[in-house]
Write an enzyme that holds these catalytic residues in place. Structure first.
Site, mmCIF file in Angstrom:
data_model
loop_
_atom_site.group_PDB
_atom_site.id
_atom_site.type_symbol
_atom_site.label_atom_id
_atom_site.label_comp_id
_atom_site.label_asym_id
_atom_site.label_seq_id
_atom_site.Cartn_x
_atom_site.Cartn_y
_atom_site.Cartn_z
ATOM 1 N N ILE A 137 32.070 43.030 40.829
ATOM 2 C CA ILE A 137 32.455 44.239 40.087
ATOM 3 C C ILE A 137 33.864 44.191 39.537
ATOM 4 C CG2 ILE A 137 30.802 45.836 41.123
ATOM 5 C CD1 ILE A 137 32.900 46.588 43.153
ATOM 6 N N GLY B 262 40.583 39.520 39.029
ATOM 7 C CA GLY B 262 41.921 39.413 38.467
ATOM 8 C C GLY B 262 42.507 38.084 38.837
ATOM 9 N N GLY B 263 43.770 37.948 38.613
ATOM 10 C CA GLY B 263 44.405 36.660 38.839
ATOM 11 C C GLY B 263 44.351 36.218 40.291
ATOM 12 N N MET B 264 44.277 37.180 41.170
ATOM 13 C CA MET B 264 44.410 36.841 42.562
ATOM 14 C C MET B 264 43.079 36.844 43.305
ATOM 15 S SD MET B 264 47.256 38.552 44.906
ATOM 16 C CE MET B 264 46.282 39.570 45.973
ATOM 17 N N GLY B 265 42.277 37.802 42.992
ATOM 18 C CA GLY B 265 41.051 37.924 43.760
ATOM 19 C C GLY B 265 39.899 38.416 42.922
ATOM 20 N N VAL C 274 36.342 40.915 43.238
ATOM 21 C CA VAL C 274 35.790 41.981 44.045
ATOM 22 C C VAL C 274 34.284 42.080 43.820
ATOM 23 C CG1 VAL C 274 35.911 44.422 44.613
ATOM 24 C CG2 VAL C 274 37.966 43.217 43.897
ATOM 25 N N LYS D 94 36.701 42.188 48.719
ATOM 26 C CA LYS D 94 37.708 41.551 47.881
ATOM 27 C C LYS D 94 37.987 40.174 48.448
ATOM 28 C CE LYS D 94 42.393 42.402 46.307
ATOM 29 N NZ LYS D 94 43.422 43.449 46.263
ATOM 30 N N ASP E 292 51.882 49.141 41.359
ATOM 31 C CA ASP E 292 50.987 48.706 40.286
ATOM 32 C C ASP E 292 50.026 49.828 39.948
ATOM 33 O OD1 ASP E 292 49.976 47.029 38.368
ATOM 34 O OD2 ASP E 292 48.648 45.960 39.743
#
Lengths: 896, 186
Positions: free
Chosen positions: A87, A90-93, A95, A112, A206
């Site tokens: 769903i 992003g750059g890090m994880g 989900v 996540k 953020d």
């Protein structure tokens, strides 16, 4: 489709493509004959043959979408959870939506997972652990809960979080066309969640619409503390690692301090909340542009002020499919604007100092209570304004003071109105309009907007006036009250700057709004009457001024009664008008009355009481009661200096007038001292061309003349004359007075040909403007007569002097000290014509007038006595002659 | 037996006429494409730009035996292209069903919401038009499949099909134009 048709299509398609486009249709008509299907099919092919290939694009988009979803597949396991679908990422994880693998609970969760490559980065892992810790600490209905955690078979850690099946807050608001108030109520809940995080020493850092979901119950849920940081002691974090973290932020909602790599505090979240609210309201972020996200964009965020909601509201929203209630059609109250702009202040210290404070103001707004957010405070604005102009000239500095005064006037006006804001809607409108003007004056007219050069005060006012004009062109009559107030205040400021024509224009328009019956505001009307009468004073339009002043007085007596301070103000305007018109006795009596009333009402040292004392002194001065005048001026000057300070305009003005009267009294040395003291202050505080400054310069020149220092006097007169011509105009009364005084100087220096045109122009103009019998005209006429006498031009001198004598007796009475000059002049003529008896008659009267003022009319007394000796000798009256000789000798002895 | 070895063996059996080998080969290729995709995705995060259809190339380089002849190459590319097409069609059907199912736009719990800007219906229309094309002209449909889903360049197509460049050009041009008329008429 038959294979035969297919083959024909292919053949004809390629054949037609060989032909120039213009010949294809005819070719195909011929080839296809009756086969319309074939013809149509080939024509359609030809139509599509040149369009760019979109097949690759379709497949590419699909492939990308698939790739982005294929880290974990439906059915894959993550601990005890089974993946349903991806769903978010992003750059890090990444989900996923997941459910319990054992189906123990129906509940869906969000999982996540850190990306494989990102997971090799220790920093990212650490951050991931931080988030887990942070989320575990935060329990709030509007923050997504952390349910569980674990790691995949390959070691990638994951978090299990409450899944919010909802919509992003921005889409939620747009899709439902929420009203401003509904959005604010939702937003307050978001603020509550952020506030809770702050109380738990967590900065989100953020915040953005995609991190705020609205669930099925309409409850917002704040998500993603992925980059959140625990607040260290002091509320800011200065860890270098933290600074690096900032780089991963989406800059569109980041605060200026985040973008410039400075320490981040809870106030950064306040800023981001401001951006979100701004976007929810207008559909745009404050600094949106084609370059959003670039370095240039970041610079705008760091260095410039965002446009107000109301300005932004004019912009079209990009999404053409937006529902009817697009944000761009919303109307924004200035309070709301102020709230958002305060949250968005690029200087963190000037933002709301907590999310709680922001929330309070939004709740105030929702309850229609006054909000704490206002345009930046006036001292701050002035400080900024002075800073901008700090390298500018003294002239700018002095004008800055005047504009500061304007700002304060507007400000006070707005405060008064704000207090009464609930009373009437038009007052509220006025408050906001007035505040808006202050804001625009000090911030809108930024040097950036003027091509980098300093904005002079004059330009500032003119721009404000022009803007007002432009605004009102589209405004309805409902805006008339606000417009009247603003025009009045601008006009008043032009008055203070001595700019007559723009003042007249503004004030006349303001007054005509009042007279037009659109406004019912008696107090404002009274002010407008008085301010315009002030303009007429500056313009020396004396009858017009008296008429307005009388109207104001009658109006005020009717409104407030005789003893009221407002009525006294109007009475002062009347008294001043009478003074200018030469009705000196009435004026003096009126000022005396006002002075008494003010002493009782306001106290002896009140500024206005002292102002009236000065006016009373002026009248005593004009009436020839020089001692009384000197006493009034001296008292006024010393008390004003004590209570108001040495550079206060009233202090300076009294000082100046004290110099004037000393000069009149012939105490030139004292006068020079007083005037030079005043000039030094006035040049600095009021500016070199201020009427008050010029008056002192004028008097100083005259004092030098009185001291016989003609060489010093001449350049001063020439200077003041030039400046008055420039600042006031060639025919202004005070310009004419300088001409008159310079003419006198030239006469005394024996430069008659230079004196003549000056005095002739002065007298002719003064007669034209204020009549022959006006005290000021009479002084000029006297000087003209003196010149005629010096030129031995007795023919025209005699009737002129007789006319002056009659007028002076009529207007000032028979005991005015100035009268002795006229009498002496007439005596000279009679002596020249061998009429010593008539001469002695005039001279005896002159001597009587000089006697009481002998201490400062020494030269005059000596002149009169000398003439008396001459006339007595002509009459062969040796006794009288001897007596006058003795008198002269002893008088001269006394003065030595 | 590793995946690579099994793929090589299956390819060999398939070339020798064992039709069942294809059935065993398909899920292996499918899984390998997924793995490749995941790696490519991670690589993208590291700053590379991914060309999705390049996956097939990558897959071929990894799976194909070193000394395959042109027929094997041709078959294998065809197989991969077909596989890619099926994966994407399945994916599009699933995503499209999600949308039709009226599910609220999924909310990102992390960073950014997935922007499902992809029009999955476009891919499904393309797939149907390809079916129709293969009924009318199977050879052209295969050429297009290789080019569009396999990501093969014109030169590679020349090499693999053995067709002259002018024939290839005419065929592709006609087939693509026809496909476009099919897509635009819907």
């Amino acid at each position: 489709m038959s294979s035969e048709l297919w083959a024909d299509m292919e053949r004809l398609f390629h054949a037609a493509l060989e032909l120039p486009p213009g010949k294809r249709a005819a070719f195909l008509e011929r080839e296809c004959g009756d086969n319309r299907d074939l013809l149509d099919a080939v024509l359609e092919l030809l139509n599509n043959s040149d369009t760019p290939a979109e097949l690759d694009y379709i497949v590419g988009a699909s492939a990308r979408d698939w790739l982005e979803q294929s880290t974990l597949e439906q059915g894959d396991r993550a601990g005890s959870y089974r993946i349903l679908r991806k769903i978010g990422q992003g750059g890090m994880g990444t989900v996923y939506l997941a459910s319990r693998a054992d189906d123990q609970y129906e509940q869906q969760v969000a999982i996540k997972i850190i990306n494989q490559l990102a997971g090799e980065n220790a920093d990212v892992l650490r951050r991931f652990q931080d988030e887990r810790q942070i989320l575990a600490n935060l329990q709030h209905p509007n923050i997504t809960r952390l349910l569980d955690g674990g790691s995949l078979e390959d070691g990638s850690p994951f978090l299990v979080m409450e899944y919010v099946d909802g919509e992003r807050i921005d889409r939620y608001c747009t899709a439902r066309s929420l009203s401003v108030d509904a959005i604010l109520r939702l937003f307050v809940k978001v603020c509550g969640a952020v506030e809770h995080a702050h109380q738990n020493l967590v900065i989100h850092r953020d915040l953005k619409p995609s991190n705020i979901a609205i669930d099925h119950d309409g409850e917002p849920k704040l998500m993603d503390f992925g980059v959140a940081k625990l607040i260290r002691s002091g509320g800011t974090s200065e860890d270098p690692q933290t600074l690096m973290d900032e780089r991963v932020l989406t800059p569109l909602y980041a605060s200026p301090e985040q973008l410039s790599g400075e320490p981040v505090s809870t106030l950064s979240d306040v800023y981001s909340l401001g951006v979100i609210l701004y976007e929810l309201m207008t559909g745009h972020r404050p600094f949106d542009g084609a370059d959003s996200g670039t370095w240039a964009y970041a610079r705008r965020v760091i260095e410039t002020e965002p446009p107000s909601l109301r300005k932004q509201a004019g912009r079209p929203v990009d999404d053409s499919a937006a529902p009817a209630a697009t944000p761009s059609r919303r109307r924004f109250n200035r309070d709301l604007d102020n709230i958002v702009l305060k949250a968005l202040h690029r200087d963190a210290a000037r933002r709301y100092q907590s999310v709680a404070a922001l929330t309070r103001d939004i709740e105030n707004y929702l309850a229609r209570r006054p909000v704490s957010a206002r345009p930046p405070s006036l001292p701050y604005l002035i400080q900024r304004f002075v800073q901008r102009n700090r390298l500018a000239s003294v002239l700018i500095l002095s004008s800055t003071i005047t504009v500061t005064a304007l700002g304060i006037a507007l400000w006070q006006q707005a405060q008064v109105l704000a207090v009464e804001r609930d009373v009437a809607r038009d007052q509220l409108a006025r408050t906001t309009a007035v505040l808006g003007l202050v804001e625009e004056m000090f911030t809108g007219l930024h040097p950036d907007n003027s091509g980098g050069k300093d904005v002079t005060v004059r330009e500032m006012l003119d721009l404000a006036a022009v803007r007002l004009d432009a605004d009102s062109a589209k405004a309805e009559s409902a805006a008339a009250p606000a417009r009247a107030v603003i025009q009045r205040i601008i006009g008043q400021t032009y008055n203070e700057l001595g700019l007559i024509e723009p003042a007249r224009q503004q004030l006349k328009e303001a007054l005509s709004l009042h007279r037009g019956g659109q406004i019912r505001d008696d107090e404002e009307k009274l002010r407008a009457l008085l301010d315009l009468s002030e303009t007429y004073y500056l313009a020396f339009e004396l009858e017009a001024r008296l008429e307005l002043a009388n109207e104001a007085l009658a109006f005020s007596e009717q409104l407030y009664g005789r003893g009221n301070l407002k009525t006294l103000e109007a009475a002062s305007a009347v008294a001043s008008s009478q003074h200018m018109l030469g009705e000196l006795q009435q004026s003096r009596d009126r000022f005396a009355d006002i002075y008494q009333r003010r002493r009782e009402l306001q106290g002896a040292t009140h500024r206005q009481t002292l102002g009236t004392l000065q006016s009373l002194g002026v009248l005593e001065h004009w009436l020839g009661n020089y001692d009384a005048a000197l006493e009034d001026y001296s008292r006024c000057a010393s008390q004003a200096e004590q209570t108001l300070g040495p550079s206060n305009t009233l202090t300076m003005s009294c000082l100046s007038r004290r110099g004037l009267v000393l000069e009149t009294m012939g105490r030139y040395a004292d006068a020079v001292e007083a005037l030079e003291q005043h000039l030094a202050l006035a040049e600095e505080v009021l500016g070199p061309n201020h009427p008050e400054t010029l008056r002192s310069l004028h008097s100083l020149a005259d004092a030098h003349r009185g001291l016989g220092q003609y060489a010093a006097a001449e350049p001063l007169f020439l200077d003041v004359l030039e400046r008055r011509r420039t600042a006031l105009g060639a025919n202004h009364i005070e310009t004419l007075q300088s001409e008159m005084k310079l003419a006198r100087l030239y006469r005394l220096m024996g430069r008659y040909t230079e004196a003549r045109p000056l005095i002739e122009h002065a007298v002719a103009e003064e007669v034209r403007q204020q009549g022959f019998a006006h005290p000021a005209t009479l002084i000029a006429a006297q000087e003209q007569a003196e010149l005629l006498l010096a030129l031995d031009d007795l023919g025209p001198a005699e009737p002129l002097l007789k006319r002056i004598l009659a007028a002076r007796e009529e207007v000032l009475g028979s005991n005015h000290p100035e009268l002795q000059r006229t009498l002496t002049g007439l005596a000279r003529i009679d002596l020249a014509r061998d009429k010593p008896l008539a001469a002695r008659h005039y001279l005896e009267r002159a001597l009587a007038l000089v006697e009481p003022h002998a201490d400062y009319q020494r030269q005059e007394k000596e002149a009169v006595l000398t003439l008396l000796i001459a006339s007595s000798e002509a009459l062969q009256d040796s006794a009288a002659s001897r007596r006058y000789r003795q008198q002269l000798a002893s008088f001269s002895e006394d003065n030595r | 037996m590793t995946d690579d070895e099994s793929v090589t063996t299956l390819l060999h059996q398939w070339r020798s006429g064992d039709a069942s080998a294809l059935n065993q080969l398909t899920p292996l290729v499918y899984e390998e494409l997924r793995k490749r995709a995941r790696a490519a995705f991670s690589a993208e995060n590291a700053g590379h730009t991914l060309q999705p259809t390049a996956l097939v190339h990558e897959l071929f380089g990894r799976l194909a035996p070193a000394n395959v002849n042109w027929q094997d190459r041709s078959h294998f590319y065809a197989l991969c292209s077909r596989m890619m097409r099926r994966i994407l069609v399945d994916h599009a059907k699933a995503r499209s069903a999600d949308k039709r199912g009226g599910k609220a736009a999924p909310i990102a719990v992390d960073i950014e919401l997935i922007e499902d800007a992809t029009n999955h219906e476009d891919l499904l229309s393309l797939d149907r038009a390809m079916e129709k094309l293969s009924e009318l002209d199977a050879r052209k449909a295969e050429l297009l499949e290789l080019q569009i889903f396999g990501g093969l360049s014109f030169r590679e197509l020349e090499e693999i099909t053995g067709l002259s460049s002018s024939t290839l050009d005419r065929d592709l041009r006609f087939a693509k134009t026809w496909l476009k008329t099919q897509l635009s008429s819907h």
